[in-house]
Design a protein around this motif. Structure first.
Motif, PDB file in Angstrom:
ATOM      1  N   ASN A 136     -11.520  86.931  59.412  1.00 13.83           N
ATOM      2  CA  ASN A 136     -12.408  85.893  58.702  1.00 13.83           C
ATOM      3  C   ASN A 136     -11.383  85.234  57.377  1.00 13.83           C
ATOM      4  OD1 ASN A 136     -14.389  86.630  60.581  1.00 13.83           O
ATOM      5  ND2 ASN A 136     -16.149  87.989  58.682  1.00 13.83           N
ATOM      6  N   SER A 139      -8.457  82.845  59.318  1.00 13.00           N
ATOM      7  CA  SER A 139      -9.146  81.661  58.994  1.00 13.00           C
ATOM      8  C   SER A 139      -8.765  80.940  57.992  1.00 13.00           C
ATOM      9  CB  SER A 139     -10.208  82.292  60.145  1.00 13.00           C
ATOM     10  OG  SER A 139     -10.135  82.222  61.239  1.00 13.00           O
ATOM     11  N   ARG A 419     -10.884  82.715  65.702  1.00 15.78           N
ATOM     12  CA  ARG A 419     -12.402  82.043  65.079  1.00 15.78           C
ATOM     13  C   ARG A 419     -12.315  81.061  64.263  1.00 15.78           C
ATOM     14  NH1 ARG A 419     -15.574  85.077  69.486  1.00 15.78           N
ATOM     15  NH2 ARG A 419     -14.050  86.491  70.037  1.00 15.78           N
ATOM     16  N   LYS A 424     -20.148  79.425  58.848  1.00 14.20           N
ATOM     17  CA  LYS A 424     -20.173  80.281  59.943  1.00 14.20           C
ATOM     18  C   LYS A 424     -20.679  81.540  58.861  1.00 14.20           C
ATOM     19  CE  LYS A 424     -18.516  78.750  63.065  1.00 14.20           C
ATOM     20  NZ  LYS A 424     -18.525  78.787  64.543  1.00 14.20           N
TER      21      LYS A 424
ATOM     22  N   HIS B  40      -7.870  73.144  67.451  1.00 16.45           N
ATOM     23  CA  HIS B  40      -7.615  74.110  67.571  1.00 16.45           C
ATOM     24  C   HIS B  40      -6.300  73.899  66.221  1.00 16.45           C
ATOM     25  CE1 HIS B  40     -10.121  75.339  70.848  1.00 16.45           C
ATOM     26  NE2 HIS B  40     -10.214  76.440  69.272  1.00 16.45           N
ATOM     27  N   PRO B 132     -10.711  82.252  72.723  1.00 14.98           N
ATOM     28  CA  PRO B 132     -12.139  82.384  71.980  1.00 14.98           C
ATOM     29  C   PRO B 132     -13.237  83.308  74.011  1.00 14.98           C
ATOM     30  CG  PRO B 132     -12.051  80.869  70.474  1.00 14.98           C
ATOM     31  CD  PRO B 132     -10.393  80.931  71.599  1.00 14.98           C
ATOM     32  N   ASN B 136     -14.148  86.824  74.330  1.00  8.58           N
ATOM     33  CA  ASN B 136     -15.703  87.512  74.718  1.00  8.58           C
ATOM     34  C   ASN B 136     -15.826  87.947  75.921  1.00  8.58           C
ATOM     35  OD1 ASN B 136     -16.739  86.163  72.586  1.00  8.58           O
ATOM     36  ND2 ASN B 136     -16.983  84.202  73.749  1.00  8.58           N
ATOM     37  N   ARG B 419     -15.166  91.968  68.613  1.00  7.27           N
ATOM     38  CA  ARG B 419     -16.217  91.109  68.238  1.00  7.27           C
ATOM     39  C   ARG B 419     -17.003  90.942  69.106  1.00  7.27           C
ATOM     40  NH1 ARG B 419     -14.997  87.383  62.958  1.00  7.27           N
ATOM     41  NH2 ARG B 419     -12.581  86.901  63.552  1.00  7.27           N
TER      42      ARG B 419
END
Lengths: 429, 429
Positions: A136, A139, A419, A424, B40, B132, B136, B419
């Protein structure tokens, strides 16, 4: 939790950090059943998290699957579980995936960021204790630069490029050094449109020196290194609030910043059920005796950051770092076996192997019990020691490749916003 | 968007994939201003995404910062932006960070997963077009195994360990092979408590062969390789729905599965404003002429997956793969300069360098224009070609280290749930 009972006593370990893993390794191949519980399926090498935040290393190279660490050990079980409460009456732990009985329990739940009760700081500032938190932050730093390009409001641009690190311990010092190197080596190339002089890096330290706990020489040299890199060091200043825009201090100083990293303290990740009688309020840790037994229990232990073992050298418990955790894990492994076999347990004696911190390329400080040194050699020692303690051959190779590349090319290529963090919700798991 | 106008014509490129980057490189150091826009801040090496999903590679090693690719080029600007609409009347693009005028516009927005209008499949299945998304999927696969350990319901455990891959193109074949290797090499060690025979890997292919578009030999051999690895191949079966539990097909076949990967098709990532007149419904692409000019425009181009250039060899446009994208980007670079200088543009001619797919260790199929081969040598060629096209020396080194390690140790160490995916909303950016 459907783990079959065997004739061996069951030892439940909460936490797969340095302490939990070193204990589990010690208990492997013994006549005990070991169940390790952790919220993550990987062990995190926390000392290098700051390099993930600053794009120097990929997160996967400092994480290691817990199942793999212990795959060759019989009688070993891992469960991905969040422990909610310890039930000392029934010798059971309650988790999000059900309850589990234990014969022996070892709390190795580590530590978490200590905001000293300030919920506004907790809400707006960034922590760096887990890999998702570090990602985080990575980013956010990069998103800030992108946003700084877009705004025509100079105040806003200043705030986006103004970094405030609260806490001058190893984490704060290492992060500040890395940000200073990004400012110097990467910003001008990546953002030719941006006046990179606006990027300011501040460390705010409540006491009168950095790297408290290390030698005066190390502290002074770290400060010197940081100043040469252009980092602003504010000593004897305490941050009292941060609302997402303004950093308020106990002095006249106010910082406008979009990025505040809170590295001002940690506290034991205490679990409900034990905290009533055995809680040491300084650092929120569990009081243990010399054998790491939690006060009042024979079969419940605590090791690592969450344990507070008072001694003459360390009246407030051992430093919350990897070394005491690893050593306590190893010692407890022997002691639990002794206890099972009705032998005498051996009191834990901490062997201080020294401490170290790095500021940047060719710049580190090392305090060993007999030698203290700073500079290039210290930097190589720092790298060697970190590679040595990293788990896994592949991780070592990948970290080594990155370090060699970053050193030769003055670069950090993992500057990726994989991410996005801004706008967020903060998800830290 | 505050990008200063210069005396050079401004070329705006939408998308930093293979097409956009190869065009931008070609235009560097020319007397043009180039503005590259992407959602991105990194270029993704899509052919290796399946290795991220299966823990073989870290995501950061197949991503590369776009700013770094073009850092030495003067007159180059990158902006992190999501393009909402193209305004052909005012020669401007509307983005989430403001509007931007262009003299020449190149749409290189690539492709996205094609669910053929089935929103239930879109909601419940996993795609693998971005990093991402791949992460996932990696989390989901590992979370499924952890959950399979906990349930006592055999049906549920079956579903958690039953993988359905829809689509037998290179992505489906490569993912199936990797999952089969995990089943064989990693599951038994990591999950000794789990009956790993329950782990089933299925490929469902609507047509009669895998790897459509490659040679019959390659297709047959890939099928043979997969069957040896224990993958179930269902040909001439079309998936009609998936509600998160049951995969419904146009036959009697029903699969109970918690993990459905949708690799059954892609479509052009068309942007509003151009699609009305120039839209080719097959594949949702923009119709372009031999010079990659979008039909009806002289100064608006499309390249790569989103462009449909009809030709005798490729009546429905070139295959949506890296090679046509790279070649169109290079050719268009020259043509735009020709157009600016009032010279004649050269029509694009696709040089088919062949195609390849890998199934697992020592198993790949390669179709070159003159040679077709399969097996160990093909596998080495596959690796060499992928390393060669990967951007960045550090990325190549890290991927190489991982491949050597994985090969020697039969391992994939990035099996990390960094995550968690389950019970979260699908966030694909």
């Amino acid at each position: 939790m459907n783990i079959p009972r065997t004739s061996f006593p069951r030892i439940v370990i909460i936490g797969g950090g340095f302490a939990g893993v070193s204990l589990a390794k010690k208990l492997s191949k013994q006549e005990v059943q070991v169940v390790l519980l952790d919220k993550h399926n990987y062990h995190t090498f926390q000392p290098l998290l700051y390099q993930v935040s600053t794009g120097g290393l990929e997160p996967d190279s400092i994480a290691y699957p817990i199942r793999k660490i212990l795959k060759d050990f019989p009688n070993f079980h891992f469960r991905l579980a969040d422990v909610k409460q310890i039930d000392t009456e029934n010798n059971s732990v309650d988790t999000n995936i059900g309850a589990l009985k234990f014969d022996y329990l070892v709390v190795a739940s580590g530590s978490k960021t200590n905001y000293f009760g300030n919920s506004e700081i907790e809400k707006h500032s960034m922590a760096m204790k887990t890999i998702p938190q570090s990602l985080n932050l990575r980013s956010l730093i990069l998103e800030n630069f992108e946003e700084a390009l877009l705004t025509s409001d100079l105040n806003e641009r200043n705030a986006l490029m103004n970094f405030v690190i609260v806490g001058g311990g190893p984490t704060g010092v290492e992060l500040a050094g890395a940000l200073a190197e990004i400012k110097k080596g990467i910003l001008p190339k990546d953002y030719p449109d941006l006046d990179t002089r606006l990027a300011q890096i501040n460390i705010i330290q409540s006491s009168g020196c950095l790297l408290k706990g290390m030698s005066d020489k190390a502290s002074a040299k770290a400060e010197d290194f940081l100043e040469k890199l252009g980092v602003h060091i504010w000593k004897n200043v305490r941050v009292t609030n941060y609302d997402g825009k303004n950093v308020i201090t106990n002095t006249d100083l106010v910082f406008q910043s979009s990025t505040v990293v809170w590295a001002a303290g940690v506290k034991g990740a205490v679990i409900k059920g034990l905290d009533a009688n055995n809680f040491v309020s300084r650092g929120s840790r569990l009081l243990v005796n010399n054998f790491n037994q939690v006060k009042g229990f024979k079969h419940i232990f605590a090791i690592g950051d969450v344990a507070c073992m008072e001694s003459e050298e360390n009246p407030y418990g051992h430093p919350m770092m990897a070394q005491p955790a690893i050593q306590q894990g190893e010692q407890l492994g022997e002691n639990i076996l002794n206890l099972i076999e009705d032998k005498t347990m051996q009191p834990f004696v901490y062997k201080d192997k020294g401490s170290m911190a790095t500021v940047g390329r060719n710049k580190a400080v090392v305090d060993m019990p007999k030698f203290k040194f700073q500079g290039v050699f210290a930097w190589f020692v720092w790298m060697f020691v970190h590679l040595f303690f990293l788990i896994g051959f592949r991780n070592r190779m990948v970290v080594f490749v990155n370090w060699v590349y970053n050193y030769i090319r003055f670069d950090r290529e993992a500057r990726l916003i994989i991410r996005p963090f801004k706008n967020k919700n903060k998800v830290d798991d």
